[in-house]
Design an enzyme around this catalytic site. Sequence first.
Site, PDB file in Angstrom:
ATOM      1  N   CYS A  58      14.830 -32.406  25.120  1.00 40.17           N
ATOM      2  CA  CYS A  58      15.055 -31.216  25.017  1.00 40.17           C
ATOM      3  C   CYS A  58      13.772 -30.162  25.617  1.00 40.17           C
ATOM      4  O   CYS A  58      13.935 -29.226  25.852  1.00 40.17           O
ATOM      5  CB  CYS A  58      15.114 -31.001  23.436  1.00 40.17           C
ATOM      6  SG  CYS A  58      14.012 -31.945  22.387  1.00 40.17           S
TER       7      CYS A  58
ATOM      8  N   HIS B 253      12.057 -25.035  19.831  1.00 44.28           N
ATOM      9  CA  HIS B 253      10.795 -25.535  20.312  1.00 44.28           C
ATOM     10  C   HIS B 253       9.784 -24.431  21.186  1.00 44.28           C
ATOM     11  O   HIS B 253      10.508 -23.693  21.785  1.00 44.28           O
ATOM     12  CB  HIS B 253      10.982 -26.811  21.290  1.00 44.28           C
ATOM     13  CG  HIS B 253      11.593 -27.984  20.746  1.00 44.28           C
ATOM     14  ND1 HIS B 253      11.574 -28.464  19.608  1.00 44.28           N
ATOM     15  CD2 HIS B 253      12.066 -29.296  21.411  1.00 44.28           C
ATOM     16  CE1 HIS B 253      11.925 -29.601  19.183  1.00 44.28           C
ATOM     17  NE2 HIS B 253      12.367 -30.059  20.489  1.00 44.28           N
TER      18      HIS B 253
END
Lengths: 337, 337
Positions: B129, B242
């Site tokens: 990710c 994130h």
Amino acid sequence: MKKYNVAVVGATGLVGREMLKTLSQRDFPINELKVIASERSEGKKIQFEDRELTVETVKEGTFEGIDIALFSAGSGVSKKIAPQVKSAGGIVIDNSNAFRMDSDAPLVVPEVNGEDLKNHKQIIANPNCSTIQMVMLLKPLAVKYGLKRLVINTYQAVSGAGKKAVDELIEQTKSYLNKEEIKNDNFNHQIAFNAIPQIDIFLDNDYTKEEMKMINETHKILHNPELPVTATCVRIPVIFGHGESLNIELNSNFKIEDIKELFAQTENVSVIDDPAAEKYPLQIDTENNDDVLVGRIRRDNSVESGINLWLTANNLRKGAALNAVQIAEYLIENDLV
Amino acid sequence: MKKYNVAVVGATGLVGREMLKTLSQRDFPINELKVIASERSEGKKIQFEDRELTVETVKEGTFEGIDIALFSAGSGVSKKIAPQVKSAGGIVIDNSNAFRMDSDAPLVVPEVNGEDLKNHKQIIANPNCSTIQMVMLLKPLAVKYGLKRLVINTYQAVSGAGKKAVDELIEQTKSYLNKEEIKNDNFNHQIAFNAIPQIDIFLDNDYTKEEMKMINETHKILHNPELPVTATCVRIPVIFGHGESLNIELNSNFKIEDIKELFAQTENVSVIDDPAAEKYPLQIDTENNDDVLVGRIRRDNSVESGINLWLTANNLRKGAALNAVQIAEYLIENDLV
């Protein structure tokens, strides 16, 4: 032993209260102690050991006879009131940004550049919290290897923005959990379960003031105004303790084990670095530990003589109140009061 | 239009559910749809548009006739089961770490290196990710200016560690607010109101596996195995999205405005960069935005041709499920199924 007349300005704030606690914990040689704050807090009682102190505001003569005044009441108050202390013959140790870059004001972390206090002119600046913990590690590296370049990323606690900021994180967190509307007043964005890549205001170069403080204060404290430094400062939803990730290029080769040993021998620094046991510094570890904690020390193979490391420290203690009290202690020990 | 037989393996996990949602949102041309999970979930019902699907476990013949299987069930399951899909003639798009560094398996972000899919051998890897969102920005920089060195710091959400990790952050947060004991089971340290500078396990070089994924996967995706990259990966108490701080040295000079314009023209990237209005990417902004958000773009004067920037993206969408579905779409559009 001689005792001193001490004032704490901003005594009811997060840092002010920590200053009082630190003075007591370290048995600072206090004769008279004045606690000073804004009108909002006037008349409040503060217990200090066996003394019950009454919060005062600044009036004519407030600082008569004061030897040392510890300030943590914001930059505006410092600029206005510090000169009054100086005129009355006292020394100001100021936690705000007001005087840090003044050439007349030493900017000091006692373990790093305490000797800069020897030329003080009654106003001494306490560095920014995130700078203090970092230079504690940079200094021994600078002495042994020389510093070539530094890339800083911070993971800063909300308490650096004061008690209201702590309260807002808690309130927003409760609102989130209760699926209620999240209100922000102190922060300009939601901080609960979020990170804000802005601390303090933006400057013309698109860096924040916090980022430029880390760059400029590091230059001044290390007496190395040309050192290439860049910084990104981020607020994260942590209450106490700043985390920092440092990427450092050194001027000469090193063994990682030697650097760990160097830090282990550095005063008021603790190495917590055991990957096999998943041990490294945490922000919550700084609640009851006044040291700068360093770990995740490892070679950066993307550059010659590079290292990465991670550090945490208590932003209200070593990052503010404790460092200010240590400056006062240094002054006393070296007959500089 | 041709329709395809699709399987989702790990369909009940955070990423698996997001894969199903993404397939529906993007009107993926589905004929048969199988939802597969472990025995614990066998028999559960999952609604997909007007179909009521029953969760199956893998049995003999499960993958007969499946054209594309999206995997998000961990590395162990992928290693064991992906070969069965391949034997049955299907294609695996695997979200785990199992095949990412296999020379036979393309590691693909469609906007960045979709053409690598042309030589696929039925097993295709979805990158980590935190790597996906970063290479979306590195690719246009690499093409226009060339990359010299990269220092990465991450501010990663707990959802990257799965549903149990999200639940643990919420539970720990409640315990903290209620002054109850904080228990940790999924994380090895307290994550509520704390940051953990460790994601995934430690390797022999004292980097974490997550950090080495970011380095090695970036090399593979950008076809630049010698690019100097270093990384520090930190988990923070954020649920979704994130954050990453990138310090980038370019090979040639640039104007900051040109870089902002370059990102503005990059597919599936949004520039949010207005310091005067205190606007920049936030992790909470990624909840309903599938783009990679970039801001705080500014010159790093500590090095020649350096920039700093901050990016956020939805780690479950572009960082996982969406990227996997985009790979499947690319395969279909280019007759590679």
